[in-house]
Design a protein around this motif. Structure first.
Motif, PDB file in Angstrom:
ATOM      1  N   UNK A   1       0.041   0.284  -7.781  1.00  0.00           N
ATOM      2  CA  UNK A   1       0.327  -0.327  -9.085  1.00  0.00           C
ATOM      3  C   UNK A   1       1.783  -0.066  -9.464  1.00  0.00           C
ATOM      4  N   UNK A   2       2.444  -1.096  -9.986  1.00  0.00           N
ATOM      5  CA  UNK A   2       3.829  -0.961 -10.424  1.00  0.00           C
ATOM      6  C   UNK A   2       4.803  -0.872  -9.257  1.00  0.00           C
ATOM      7  N   UNK A   3       5.983  -0.409  -9.569  1.00  0.00           N
ATOM      8  CA  UNK A   3       7.058  -0.261  -8.581  1.00  0.00           C
ATOM      9  C   UNK A   3       6.698   0.826  -7.573  1.00  0.00           C
ATOM     10  N   UNK A   4       7.012   0.589  -6.308  1.00  0.00           N
ATOM     11  CA  UNK A   4       6.930   1.655  -5.325  1.00  0.00           C
ATOM     12  C   UNK A   4       8.217   1.639  -4.501  1.00  0.00           C
ATOM     13  N   UNK A   5       8.253   2.400  -3.449  1.00  0.00           N
ATOM     14  CA  UNK A   5       9.463   2.527  -2.627  1.00  0.00           C
ATOM     15  C   UNK A   5       9.924   1.188  -2.044  1.00  0.00           C
ATOM     16  N   UNK A   6       9.018   0.226  -1.922  1.00  0.00           N
ATOM     17  CA  UNK A   6       9.327  -1.047  -1.259  1.00  0.00           C
ATOM     18  C   UNK A   6       9.550  -2.202  -2.212  1.00  0.00           C
ATOM     19  N   UNK A   7       9.520  -1.953  -3.483  1.00  0.00           N
ATOM     20  CA  UNK A   7       9.820  -3.017  -4.441  1.00  0.00           C
ATOM     21  C   UNK A   7       8.807  -3.106  -5.566  1.00  0.00           C
ATOM     22  N   UNK A   8       8.950  -4.144  -6.395  1.00  0.00           N
ATOM     23  CA  UNK A   8       8.042  -4.312  -7.517  1.00  0.00           C
ATOM     24  C   UNK A   8       6.663  -4.815  -7.049  1.00  0.00           C
ATOM     25  N   UNK A   9       5.692  -4.600  -7.901  1.00  0.00           N
ATOM     26  CA  UNK A   9       4.343  -5.066  -7.617  1.00  0.00           C
ATOM     27  C   UNK A   9       4.317  -6.588  -7.486  1.00  0.00           C
ATOM     28  N   UNK A  10       3.652  -7.114  -6.451  1.00  0.00           N
ATOM     29  CA  UNK A  10       3.603  -8.573  -6.307  1.00  0.00           C
ATOM     30  C   UNK A  10       2.810  -9.212  -7.448  1.00  0.00           C
ATOM     31  N   UNK A  11       3.156 -10.466  -7.724  1.00  0.00           N
ATOM     32  CA  UNK A  11       2.480 -11.162  -8.825  1.00  0.00           C
ATOM     33  C   UNK A  11       1.144 -11.686  -8.415  1.00  0.00           C
TER      34      UNK A  11
ATOM     35  N   UNK B   1       0.833  -1.208   0.000  1.00  0.00           N
ATOM     36  CA  UNK B   1       0.000   0.000   0.000  1.00  0.00           C
ATOM     37  C   UNK B   1       0.869   1.260   0.000  1.00  0.00           C
ATOM     38  N   UNK B   2       2.211   1.074  -0.121  1.00  0.00           N
ATOM     39  CA  UNK B   2       3.201   2.161  -0.122  1.00  0.00           C
ATOM     40  C   UNK B   2       3.220   2.905   1.211  1.00  0.00           C
ATOM     41  N   UNK B   3       3.090   2.133   2.293  1.00  0.00           N
ATOM     42  CA  UNK B   3       3.139   2.692   3.642  1.00  0.00           C
ATOM     43  C   UNK B   3       4.265   2.009   4.403  1.00  0.00           C
ATOM     44  N   UNK B   4       4.854   2.749   5.331  1.00  0.00           N
ATOM     45  CA  UNK B   4       6.039   2.253   6.035  1.00  0.00           C
ATOM     46  C   UNK B   4       5.682   1.253   7.140  1.00  0.00           C
ATOM     47  N   UNK B   5       6.734   0.682   7.701  1.00  0.00           N
ATOM     48  CA  UNK B   5       6.603  -0.283   8.796  1.00  0.00           C
ATOM     49  C   UNK B   5       5.975   0.366  10.037  1.00  0.00           C
ATOM     50  N   UNK B   6       6.003   1.665  10.126  1.00  0.00           N
ATOM     51  CA  UNK B   6       5.446   2.350  11.290  1.00  0.00           C
ATOM     52  C   UNK B   6       3.933   2.160  11.415  1.00  0.00           C
ATOM     53  N   UNK B   7       3.284   1.760  10.327  1.00  0.00           N
ATOM     54  CA  UNK B   7       1.858   1.467  10.383  1.00  0.00           C
ATOM     55  C   UNK B   7       1.579   0.225  11.227  1.00  0.00           C
ATOM     56  N   UNK B   8       2.628  -0.552  11.540  1.00  0.00           N
ATOM     57  CA  UNK B   8       2.453  -1.694  12.449  1.00  0.00           C
ATOM     58  C   UNK B   8       2.046  -1.235  13.846  1.00  0.00           C
ATOM     59  N   UNK B   9       2.215   0.038  14.144  1.00  0.00           N
ATOM     60  CA  UNK B   9       1.800   0.551  15.456  1.00  0.00           C
ATOM     61  C   UNK B   9       0.310   0.293  15.691  1.00  0.00           C
ATOM     62  N   UNK B  10      -0.463   0.176  14.621  1.00  0.00           N
ATOM     63  CA  UNK B  10      -1.881  -0.161  14.770  1.00  0.00           C
ATOM     64  C   UNK B  10      -2.071  -1.567  15.336  1.00  0.00           C
TER      65      UNK B  10
END
Length: 140
Positions: free
Chosen positions: A130-140, A71-80
């Motif tokens: 969709x497509x590449x984001x900061x965390x890598x390519x789109x999963x298959x 979702x192009x969100x960082x690991x800090x969202x794990x705080x939820x």
């Protein structure tokens, strides 16, 4: 992505299908383990189940992290997940003979519900980037 990377790495992205597959296995495992432990060691189930949940914690957080990454969100969202973790660990450890929930238990349950619904909507239902984001390519 290998099973080891899927369950223990906090890098990369996964799609909704993998996320849902994990959650089905996760909750069926908890249910099965809880029922089995309750039948075999009912006097100690309120201690054994939290230990089992702690064992599953790292894989659950790793998979949820990858879904946040999609979702192009960082690991800090794990705080939820913090209220969910506290609720999952603390609830089985409460006195099994207790009749009513205390105010702190009700507060934890309410916050857990709100955070859980947020995670469910974001990770379970919304499409990833969709497509590449900061965390890598789109999963298959």
């Amino acid at each position: 992505m290998s099973i080891k990377e899927l369950l223990f790495s906090f890098q990369g992205r996964i799609g909704r299908k993998t996320y849902w597959a994990w959650n089905i296995v996760y909750y069926i495992s908890i249910l099965g383990f809880g029922v089995g432990i309750n039948k075999l060691f009912s006097a100690f189930s309120y201690i054994i189940l939290p230990v089992f949940l702690l064992i599953l914690l790292i894989p659950d957080l790793a998979i949820t992290t990858k879904r946040w990454h999609d979702r192009n969100k960082s690991i800090y969202w794990l705080a939820l997940n913090i209220p969910l973790i506290i609720g999952r660990i603390a609830t089985p450890m409460t006195n099994p003979d207790a009749q009513a929930a205390s105010t702190p238990q009700m507060l934890i349950a309410s916050v857990s519900l709100i955070c859980g619904v947020w995670i469910l909507v974001e990770c379970g239902f919304l499409k990833g980037t969709a497509g590449q984001n900061h965390y890598g390519p789109e999963p298959e």
